[in-house]
Design a protein around this motif. Structure first.
Motif, PDB file in Angstrom:
ATOM      1  N   ARG A 125       0.868  -1.213  -0.113  1.00 45.06           N
ATOM      2  CA  ARG A 125      -0.023  -0.133   0.011  1.00 45.06           C
ATOM      3  C   ARG A 125       0.954   1.457  -0.053  1.00 45.06           C
ATOM      4  O   ARG A 125       0.453   2.186  -0.623  1.00 45.06           O
ATOM      5  N   LEU A 144       3.688   1.546  -1.168  1.00 49.09           N
ATOM      6  CA  LEU A 144       4.397   1.607  -2.587  1.00 49.09           C
ATOM      7  C   LEU A 144       3.801   2.149  -3.569  1.00 49.09           C
ATOM      8  O   LEU A 144       4.198   2.588  -4.574  1.00 49.09           O
ATOM      9  N   VAL A 145       2.344   2.260  -3.611  1.00 52.98           N
ATOM     10  CA  VAL A 145       1.627   2.867  -4.500  1.00 52.98           C
ATOM     11  C   VAL A 145       1.039   4.157  -4.237  1.00 52.98           C
ATOM     12  O   VAL A 145       0.309   4.747  -4.681  1.00 52.98           O
ATOM     13  N   ARG A 146       1.984   4.843  -3.124  1.00 52.16           N
ATOM     14  CA  ARG A 146       1.684   6.253  -3.136  1.00 52.16           C
ATOM     15  C   ARG A 146       2.950   6.892  -3.258  1.00 52.16           C
ATOM     16  O   ARG A 146       4.107   6.473  -3.282  1.00 52.16           O
ATOM     17  N   PRO A 147       2.680   8.188  -3.925  1.00 51.76           N
ATOM     18  CA  PRO A 147       3.835   8.963  -4.453  1.00 51.76           C
ATOM     19  C   PRO A 147       4.775   9.685  -3.336  1.00 51.76           C
ATOM     20  O   PRO A 147       4.927  10.747  -3.445  1.00 51.76           O
ATOM     21  N   ARG A 148       5.250   8.945  -2.457  1.00 52.65           N
ATOM     22  CA  ARG A 148       6.099   9.352  -1.324  1.00 52.65           C
ATOM     23  C   ARG A 148       7.147   8.428  -0.979  1.00 52.65           C
ATOM     24  O   ARG A 148       6.939   7.159  -1.135  1.00 52.65           O
ATOM     25  N   SER A 149       8.183   8.913  -0.352  1.00 53.26           N
ATOM     26  CA  SER A 149       9.257   7.922  -0.217  1.00 53.26           C
ATOM     27  C   SER A 149       8.872   6.713   0.796  1.00 53.26           C
ATOM     28  O   SER A 149       8.015   7.090   1.761  1.00 53.26           O
ATOM     29  N   SER A 191       1.147  -1.781 -10.828  1.00 54.95           N
ATOM     30  CA  SER A 191       0.884  -0.832  -9.880  1.00 54.95           C
ATOM     31  C   SER A 191       2.626  -0.148  -9.466  1.00 54.95           C
ATOM     32  O   SER A 191       2.519   0.447  -8.613  1.00 54.95           O
ATOM     33  N   ILE A 216       4.671  -2.087  -7.844  1.00 54.78           N
ATOM     34  CA  ILE A 216       5.149  -2.464  -6.620  1.00 54.78           C
ATOM     35  C   ILE A 216       6.111  -3.552  -6.967  1.00 54.78           C
ATOM     36  O   ILE A 216       7.292  -3.493  -6.289  1.00 54.78           O
ATOM     37  N   ARG A 249       8.277   4.946 -10.302  1.00 55.08           N
ATOM     38  CA  ARG A 249       7.073   4.530  -9.400  1.00 55.08           C
ATOM     39  C   ARG A 249       6.292   6.026  -8.855  1.00 55.08           C
ATOM     40  O   ARG A 249       5.269   6.087  -9.056  1.00 55.08           O
ATOM     41  N   ALA A 250       7.429   6.766  -8.281  1.00 49.87           N
ATOM     42  CA  ALA A 250       7.012   7.976  -7.504  1.00 49.87           C
ATOM     43  C   ALA A 250       5.871   8.917  -8.481  1.00 49.87           C
ATOM     44  O   ALA A 250       4.975   9.440  -7.998  1.00 49.87           O
ATOM     45  N   VAL A 296       2.479   6.698  -9.719  1.00 50.11           N
ATOM     46  CA  VAL A 296       1.332   6.348  -8.913  1.00 50.11           C
ATOM     47  C   VAL A 296       0.529   7.503  -8.532  1.00 50.11           C
ATOM     48  O   VAL A 296      -0.428   7.415  -7.966  1.00 50.11           O
ATOM     49  N   LYS A 297       0.983   8.479  -8.752  1.00 47.08           N
ATOM     50  CA  LYS A 297      -0.112   9.819  -8.767  1.00 47.08           C
ATOM     51  C   LYS A 297      -1.281   9.736  -9.744  1.00 47.08           C
ATOM     52  O   LYS A 297      -2.102  10.359  -9.448  1.00 47.08           O
ATOM     53  N   VAL A 342      -5.610   2.658  -6.128  1.00 45.15           N
ATOM     54  CA  VAL A 342      -5.539   1.207  -5.954  1.00 45.15           C
ATOM     55  C   VAL A 342      -6.427   0.790  -4.879  1.00 45.15           C
ATOM     56  O   VAL A 342      -6.405   1.520  -3.805  1.00 45.15           O
ATOM     57  N   PHE A 365      -7.329  -2.385  -2.422  1.00 42.17           N
ATOM     58  CA  PHE A 365      -7.160  -3.886  -2.110  1.00 42.17           C
ATOM     59  C   PHE A 365      -8.403  -4.249  -1.300  1.00 42.17           C
ATOM     60  O   PHE A 365      -8.427  -3.684  -0.325  1.00 42.17           O
ATOM     61  N   ILE A 419      -0.598  13.585   1.349  1.00 41.30           N
ATOM     62  CA  ILE A 419       0.189  12.715   0.878  1.00 41.30           C
ATOM     63  C   ILE A 419       0.193  12.896  -0.738  1.00 41.30           C
ATOM     64  O   ILE A 419       1.330  12.823  -1.492  1.00 41.30           O
ATOM     65  N   TYR A 420      -0.905  13.146  -1.249  1.00 37.33           N
ATOM     66  CA  TYR A 420      -0.860  13.110  -2.745  1.00 37.33           C
ATOM     67  C   TYR A 420      -0.646  14.691  -3.099  1.00 37.33           C
ATOM     68  O   TYR A 420      -0.624  14.746  -4.164  1.00 37.33           O
TER      69      TYR A 420
END
Lengths: 260, 331
Positions: free
Chosen positions: A93, A95-100, B75, B77, B96-97, B100-101, B105, B107, B129-130
């Motif tokens: 979860r 890893l699918v967000r745009p932060r470190s 996605s 991962i 990735r970074a 994913v914007k 997803v 689950f 976060i976004y």
């Protein structure tokens, strides 16, 4: 950084949902190091001093390490509890967000009940500072602050290192506790009471010495030298964080190629 | 696909995992401590497909077929061993970074909401976060609250929500940043009928009104029937079927099943041209092909022996077709 505080506030709100449990836990956390400290006090009652260190000097050393430890347990708890994050699959979860990933793991858990431990260490800290002559100078207090802060970074580094192992073995590695709990127990006393090997290990491998024993020598006027030294030394401890973060990145890479 | 503009393009994606094998027994376990034997399991073998913008695709397959591995690759991962993947111009695992914007997803089995605080607090944290601009956030919140009927529940802590309410919030949470592509991993698992329908109609609406592309994995074939215009089926790591639901139906014939409740004593009655699926006191079930045999013939044949009380006819269910498809490929 702003996001980190947002994470913190949401966890604080969560924790406040369980107020009784919070107070009981904090209360318990207050007394755990209190017992250890009691032992220290009784030891000095009996022997008077430890390799040339007086009770309040050792108490200062003790409180610095415990302050660092309780702060790190509060703020870097996410890494400490990382195995459950991986085990439950919640790391995907993140890893699918745009932060470190590191920031998000850090934000995944806070342990505010450590305020009990923090409070206890704070009291010992103030008590020993006020009983030691000549500590009330700005550079010395600043150096003490740096020591606590960089100690926090060292503990965090160990937590990160332990968390990284979770990528290879899902179970939490108890081995890491040898270094966190063990490191804390060792470094709360002046390092010169131990064997050479132990002292070296805690100076050059896991540099607890840099945030307790070594700068304290200068602060407590046990060694002559420029005040700049104890002010800079603690940041040597922070260097420890760099390899930890590098290994962490390797771990994340490994995770993403094996998915385990 | 005619409207396929290749928003998602997978080519020859392969992924294998090393799995430690251990034979039973204490001695073997002790041995395994020192020298582990690994077998390589091919989770994905040469998967290629492309999906156009605005499609709703059902991604199905039995457990362990490689569904979630594919979703993880898509996605960002998981990094695959070989093959290439381009989604909206990004390679998911490399960018990735940034990538994913643009995706959301869900689950179904894992929550992304914070358990002890009101849902709205979780939404606000996700906003940070976004880095969602305030205006966009407000617009999305009001749209999602309305479409998913969330007004009364966003003030409640997640732990007090029912599963259906929670799932609605989960879906809302994954759409706050206006993603163009939505992955839904078993979104209706464990939901009651009402919540299922609510979730489905929302996904439909979202796809129609906002043009969001949806990739959906599920074991519930009625989800697929209600939502997906296209099915991708995977089994043992290979892509086995790629086509529309209608095509699948055409392939397995227009068979129907009839359930007859009867009164009277009788042994099983065979009807030429129909296959008996079940015979018990008071109930008989047959499957038949309406082009070969009419319902009236079945009923009249049965009436000769027993008193027919009730009849129910259903078209062959999609689950059955999927099972047939699995059988065809021996998975």
């Amino acid at each position: 950084m702003r996001l980190y505080f947002k994470y913190m506030s949401i966890h604080l709100k969560s924790q406040m949902q369980y107020r009784t449990s919070f107070f009981l836990m904090s209360f318990g956390q207050f007394f755990i190091p209190f017992m250890v400290f009691g032992g220290l006090y009784l030891m000095f009652e009996r022997f008077g001093q430890l390799k040339g260190w007086s009770f309040f000097e050792v108490a200062l050393c003790f409180s610095v390490i415990h302050l660092s430890f309780s702060l790190s347990e509060c703020f870097a708890r996410g890494f400490d509890a990382f195995s459950s994050l991986v085990g439950k699959g919640d790391f995907d979860r993140l890893l699918v967000r745009p932060r470190s990933a590191a920031l998000q793991v850090l934000g995944s858990k806070f342990e505010f009940t450590r305020i009990g431990r923090l409070l206890q260490s704070g009291i010992v800290f103030i008590w020993s500072v006020s009983n030691l002559p000549g500590l009330w100078t700005f550079p010395k207090l600043l150096a003490l602050l740096f020591m606590v802060f960089n100690g926090l970074l060292i503990f965090t580094g160990i937590f990160i290192l332990a968390a990284t192992f979770c990528f290879w073995t899902i179970q939490a590695l108890e081995v890491a506790n040898v270094f966190t709990d063990g490191g804390r127990e060792m470094a709360q006393y002046p390092l010169n009471i131990y064997e050479k090997g132990v002292t070296r290990f805690f100076t050059f491998i896991i540099p607890f010495g840099c945030v307790s024993y070594l700068p304290l020598m200068y602060i407590l006027d046990k060694r002559e030298g420029d005040m700049l030294l104890p002010l800079l030394m603690p940041f040597g401890g922070a260097l420890f964080l760099i390899p930890c973060l590098l290994i962490w990145r390797i771990g994340v890479k490994h995770y993403r190629s094996t998915g385990s | 696909m005619s409207r396929n503009n290749g928003m998602i393009r997978l080519e020859g994606i392969g992924k294998s995992f090393k799995v430690a094998t251990r034979t039973a027994g204490l001695k073997e376990a002790a041995k395994a401590l020192f020298a582990r034997k690994h077998t390589v399991v091919e989770a994905l073998k040469d998967i290629s497909f492309s999906i156009g913008e605005g499609e709703v695709v059902g991604y199905i397959g039995p457990n362990g077929a490689g569904k979630s591995t594919t979703i993880k690759v898509m996605s960002g991962i998981l990094v695959p061993d070989d093959g290439s993947c381009s989604i909206m111009g990004y390679t998911p695992w490399k960018d990735r970074a940034e990538y994913v914007k643009h995706i959301g997803v869900v689950f179904g089995q894992r929550s992304q909401l914070w358990w002890d605080v009101p849902v709205l607090d979780s939404f606000e944290l996700l906003r940070d976060i976004y880095k969602i601009p305030e205006a966009q956030y407000k617009a999305n919140i009001s749209m999602l609250t309305e479409m998913l009927a969330l007004e009364t529940i966003v003030q409640m802590p997640v732990r007090q929500l029912s599963l259906g309410q929670r799932m609605r919030c989960e879906i809302a949470a994954s759409l706050l940043h206006s993603p163009k592509l939505l992955f839904l991993d078993e979104p209706t698992i464990g939901l009651d009928a009402v919540s299922k329908l609510a979730v489905r109609s929302f996904i439909k609406k979202l796809n129609k009104e906002q043009g969001v592309t949806v990739i959906l994995t599920t074991h519930d074939m009625s989800d697929i029937e209600a939502l997906a215009s296209r099915i991708l089926m995977i089994g043992k790591g290979s892509l086995l079927y790629d086509g529309s639901l209608e095509e699948l139906k055409g392939r397995f014939g227009s068979g129907k099943t009839v359930t007859v409740d009867y009164r009277g004593e009788s042994g099983p009655i065979e009807i030429p041209g129909a296959a008996m699926l079940e015979w018990s006191a008071e109930r008989a079930v047959y499957s038949f092909d309406p082009e070969q045999l009419t319902l009236a013939e079945i009923v009249s044949r049965l009436s000769a022996f027993v008193e027919v009380v009730d009849i129910e006819v259903v078209a062959k269910d999609i689950d059955e077709m999927i099972v047939r498809l699995y059988e065809e490929h021996k998975i």
